[in-house]
Design a protein around this motif. Structure first.
Motif, mmCIF file in Angstrom:
data_model
loop_
_atom_site.group_PDB
_atom_site.id
_atom_site.type_symbol
_atom_site.label_atom_id
_atom_site.label_comp_id
_atom_site.label_asym_id
_atom_site.label_seq_id
_atom_site.Cartn_x
_atom_site.Cartn_y
_atom_site.Cartn_z
ATOM 1 N N ALA A 171 0.832 -1.207 0.000
ATOM 2 C CA ALA A 171 0.000 0.000 0.000
ATOM 3 C C ALA A 171 0.869 1.260 0.000
ATOM 4 O O ALA A 171 0.553 2.249 -0.675
ATOM 5 C CB ALA A 171 -0.923 0.002 1.210
ATOM 6 N N ALA A 172 1.967 1.224 0.744
ATOM 7 C CA ALA A 172 2.860 2.384 0.826
ATOM 8 C C ALA A 172 3.443 2.717 -0.537
ATOM 9 O O ALA A 172 3.571 3.884 -0.913
ATOM 10 C CB ALA A 172 3.979 2.121 1.837
ATOM 11 N N LYS A 173 3.799 1.689 -1.302
ATOM 12 C CA LYS A 173 4.362 1.932 -2.626
ATOM 13 C C LYS A 173 3.319 2.532 -3.566
ATOM 14 O O LYS A 173 3.649 3.286 -4.473
ATOM 15 C CB LYS A 173 4.927 0.632 -3.204
ATOM 16 C CG LYS A 173 6.143 0.135 -2.435
ATOM 17 C CD LYS A 173 6.788 -1.040 -3.100
ATOM 18 C CE LYS A 173 7.915 -1.593 -2.225
ATOM 19 N NZ LYS A 173 8.893 -0.572 -1.881
ATOM 20 N N ASP A 174 2.037 2.194 -3.342
ATOM 21 C CA ASP A 174 0.976 2.768 -4.170
ATOM 22 C C ASP A 174 0.829 4.269 -3.921
ATOM 23 O O ASP A 174 0.712 5.059 -4.851
ATOM 24 C CB ASP A 174 -0.365 2.085 -3.889
ATOM 25 C CG ASP A 174 -0.453 0.711 -4.547
ATOM 26 O OD1 ASP A 174 0.326 0.460 -5.484
ATOM 27 O OD2 ASP A 174 -1.294 -0.100 -4.130
ATOM 28 N N VAL A 175 0.852 4.671 -2.644
ATOM 29 C CA VAL A 175 0.633 6.093 -2.346
ATOM 30 C C VAL A 175 1.879 6.921 -2.601
ATOM 31 O O VAL A 175 1.797 8.131 -2.781
ATOM 32 C CB VAL A 175 0.163 6.322 -0.883
ATOM 33 C CG1 VAL A 175 -1.130 5.593 -0.634
ATOM 34 C CG2 VAL A 175 1.215 5.908 0.131
ATOM 35 N N GLU A 176 3.036 6.279 -2.631
ATOM 36 C CA GLU A 176 4.277 6.996 -2.920
ATOM 37 C C GLU A 176 4.574 6.952 -4.418
ATOM 38 O O GLU A 176 5.669 6.647 -4.855
ATOM 39 C CB GLU A 176 5.448 6.372 -2.147
ATOM 40 C CG GLU A 176 5.310 6.460 -0.640
ATOM 41 C CD GLU A 176 6.279 5.544 0.076
ATOM 42 O OE1 GLU A 176 7.218 5.041 -0.570
ATOM 43 O OE2 GLU A 176 6.088 5.310 1.269
ATOM 44 N N SER A 177 3.563 7.220 -5.236
ATOM 45 C CA SER A 177 3.744 7.167 -6.680
ATOM 46 C C SER A 177 4.663 8.295 -7.133
ATOM 47 O O SER A 177 4.981 9.200 -6.383
ATOM 48 C CB SER A 177 2.394 7.273 -7.383
ATOM 49 O OG SER A 177 1.755 8.480 -7.031
ATOM 50 N N GLY A 178 5.039 8.246 -8.393
ATOM 51 C CA GLY A 178 5.908 9.278 -8.923
ATOM 52 C C GLY A 178 7.373 8.937 -8.798
ATOM 53 O O GLY A 178 8.220 9.815 -8.826
ATOM 54 N N LYS A 179 7.696 7.652 -8.692
ATOM 55 C CA LYS A 179 9.080 7.247 -8.479
ATOM 56 C C LYS A 179 9.784 6.906 -9.784
ATOM 57 O O LYS A 179 9.163 6.648 -10.811
ATOM 58 C CB LYS A 179 9.123 6.025 -7.556
ATOM 59 C CG LYS A 179 8.647 6.298 -6.146
ATOM 60 C CD LYS A 179 8.825 5.063 -5.292
ATOM 61 C CE LYS A 179 8.464 5.354 -3.838
ATOM 62 N NZ LYS A 179 8.644 4.187 -2.975
ATOM 63 N N ILE A 180 11.104 6.916 -9.705
ATOM 64 C CA ILE A 180 11.940 6.405 -10.785
ATOM 65 C C ILE A 180 12.715 5.221 -10.206
ATOM 66 O O ILE A 180 13.430 5.354 -9.222
ATOM 67 C CB ILE A 180 12.893 7.476 -11.326
ATOM 68 C CG1 ILE A 180 12.090 8.646 -11.910
ATOM 69 C CG2 ILE A 180 13.812 6.889 -12.392
ATOM 70 C CD1 ILE A 180 12.944 9.767 -12.464
ATOM 71 N N ILE A 181 12.537 4.064 -10.821
ATOM 72 C CA ILE A 181 13.070 2.812 -10.285
ATOM 73 C C ILE A 181 14.006 2.179 -11.298
ATOM 74 O O ILE A 181 13.677 2.091 -12.486
ATOM 75 C CB ILE A 181 11.918 1.830 -9.960
ATOM 76 C CG1 ILE A 181 10.945 2.468 -8.959
ATOM 77 C CG2 ILE A 181 12.456 0.513 -9.421
ATOM 78 C CD1 ILE A 181 9.666 1.675 -8.749
ATOM 79 N N ALA A 182 15.165 1.752 -10.841
ATOM 80 C CA ALA A 182 16.106 1.044 -11.709
ATOM 81 C C ALA A 182 15.854 -0.453 -11.617
ATOM 82 O O ALA A 182 15.669 -0.996 -10.527
ATOM 83 C CB ALA A 182 17.543 1.345 -11.298
#
Length: 383
Positions: A171-182
Motif C-alpha cells: 500500500a505504501a508503494k501505491d501512495v508513494e507514486s511518482g518514483k523512478i526505479i532502476a
C-alpha cells in the motif's frame, strides 16, 4: 491533525513547515535539472539551492491576499533571492510541485508507521515466548473450549502482523507514486521478460500482476507505456508518420508533448527510420513512450546506443518530462549515470527479484548503487 492525538514525530511531518520544505525541495530539484540541461544558468541554480528560504508566517500573509497557496509560497521564496528568483517555479505547474511533494511526505510518514509496526511485531514475539506455557481456556462462540496457551494466541497475532506489514509495504508503494526505479541485472537475468510480463505481452508466467490494484490485461495495456523497437514499421516510414500512427493507436498520446520531446531529441519529422542511427532511433523510442499519459513507463535499456553527452542530457531531463503521479522503471547497464535520479533499485538475478531497496537505504549502508549491485553478483561468483 488533532494535536492531542498526534505524536510529535508524526505531527512534525504533517506540519506546514515540513510541507513547504517539501515544496522547496521540489523547486530546487527542478531548477537543478534545468541547469543540467543548460536552460538555467548553473550559478543561478546554485544561488537558489543555497539561499532560497521561507517562513510559514509570510506564506500565510500572502495567501490571505492571493488566495492561492503555491503563488504565496513562490512569492515568499522569491523574496529571499536576488535576480535568480526568475527561475523559481520555471516550467512547473502547481500540481507538479504539490503532488510530487505529497508523495515525499507520505514516504516520510510511511517510514514511521513501518518502524512502529516492526517494533510491535518484536514486542508480540517477546510476549509469545514469555507466555508460551501460560495456560488459558480456549473459546468457541463464547463457550469455553479446550485449553490453549496465551503464548500460542500471541504467536498467531505475530503471524497476522507479519502479513499486515507486507500488505502495508504494498500500500505504501501505491501512495508513494511518482518514483523512478532502476531494474538492474546481467544479460539473461530476466529484466526484459519481467517488463513484458508487467505490460501483458508475455503470457506464460505464474502469479499476478497488479497495477493500482487492477490485474486485467486491458487496464495494464491502457495505462502502461513501454519502449518499442518499431520493428513493425518499414525503413521508409518518416518520424512524422510514426507520430500519426501513435496518435491513432493510443488515445492517451499527447502530440504537443511529443513535439517538445522530438525537438529536444533533435529529431526531424522528415527523417526516415532507415536513416536513423541506433542512438537516434532510441531517442525516438523514448520520445514516443514518454508522450503517452501513462501511469507506468517501462524503459528497456533505452540508452545503450546513445552517445555519452546526449545520454546524460536525456537522463537529467527525465525528471521534467514525467508527470508527478507516474512511475518510471528503467532497465539499464549505465548504472553510475542514472543513480542521481533513482528512488528505488530492483535487482534481478536468475529470473528472480534478488533485492528491492530504496536508493537512500543503499546509500545509508555506505555503498553506491553500482557497488551494491555489483556486490550481489560478486557474492554469487565467490560461491
Amino acid at each position: 491533525m488533532l494535536e492531542r492525538y498526534t505524536r510529535p514525530e508524526m505531527g512534525k511531518i504533517w506540519s506546514l513547515e515540513n510541507k513547504y520544505n517539501a515544496w522547496l525541495k521540489v523547486e530546487i530539484a527542478a531548477t537543478n535539472a534545468w541547469a543540467e540541461l543548460g536552460e538555467v544558468p548553473a550559478e543561478d541554480a546554485k544561488k537558489i539551492a543555497d539561499n532560497a528560504s521561507f517562513t510559514v508566517e509570510r506564506v500565510s500573509e500572502l495567501e490571505a491576499i492571493t488566495h492561492h497557496d503555491v503563488v504565496a509560497f513562490t512569492r515568499t521564496v522569491s523574496e529571499s533571492l536576488g535576480e535568480e528568483k526568475k527561475w523559481v517555479h520555471f516550467g512547473l505547474t502547481s500540481t507538479d510541485v504539490v503532488d510530487t511533494a505529497q508523495g515525499y511526505i507520505l514516504k516520510q510518514a510511511n517510514e514511521i508507521i513501518l518502524k512502529d509496526l516492526e517494533a510491535l511485531k518484536e514486542t508480540i514475539a517477546d510476549k509469545a515466548r514469555k507466555y508460551k506455557y501460560t495456560v488459558e481456556m480456549g473459546r468457541t462462540h463464547g463457550v469455553q473450549a479446550e485449553p490453549t496457551t496465551f503464548g500460542l494466541k500471541l504467536a498467531r497475532w505475530y503471524a497476522e502482523i507479519n502479513r499486515d506489514i507486507e500488505r502495508f509495504k504494498v500500500a505504501a508503494k501505491d501512495v508513494e507514486s511518482g518514483k523512478i526505479i532502476a531494474l538492474l541485472g546481467e544479460n539473461g537475468a530476466g529484466k526484459t521478460t519481467l517488463m513484458r510480463v508487467i505490460v501483458a505481452i508475455a503470457k506464460h508466467y505464474q502469479g499476478k500482476v497488479l497495477l493500482n490494484g487492477d490485474g486485467s490485461e486491458v487496464y495494464r495495456k491502457a495505462n502502461i507505456a513501454m519502449t518499442d523497437n518499431l520493428k513493425g514499421l518499414s525503413d521508409s516510414t518518416k518520424v512524422g508518420e510514426v507520430e500519426e500512427f501513435y496518435q491513432k493507436l493510443f488515445v492517451d498520446f499527447d502530440s504537443s508533448k511529443f513535439e517538445q520531446l522530438r525537438s529536444f531529441m533533435k529529431l526531424s519529422n522528415d527523417m526516415k527510420l532507415g536513416q536513423l542511427s541506433r542512438g537516434m532511433r532510441e531517442k525516438l523510442e523514448i520520445a514516443l513512450t514518454l508522450s503517452r499519459k501513462a501511469k507506468l513507463y517501462l524503459l528497456d535499456e533505452p540508452f545503450s546506443g546513445i552517445d555519452p553527452m546526449s545520454r546524460k542530457r536525456i537522463i537529467n531531463s527525465i525528471l521534467l518530462w514525467k508527470s508527478a503521479d507516474s512511475t518510471i522503471i528503467i532497465s539499464d547497464h549505465f548504472v553510475n549515470e542514472i543513480t542521481t535520479i533513482l528512488d528505488e533499485v530492483v535487482i534481478v538475478k536468475d529470473k528472480k527479484i534478488a533485492s528491492h531497496l530504496s536508493a537512500d537505504d543503499i546509500r545509508a549502508k555506505g555503498h553506491s548503487i553500482e557497488e551494491y549491485y555489483e556486490s550481489l553478483y560478486a557474492d554469487e561468483g565467490a560461491e
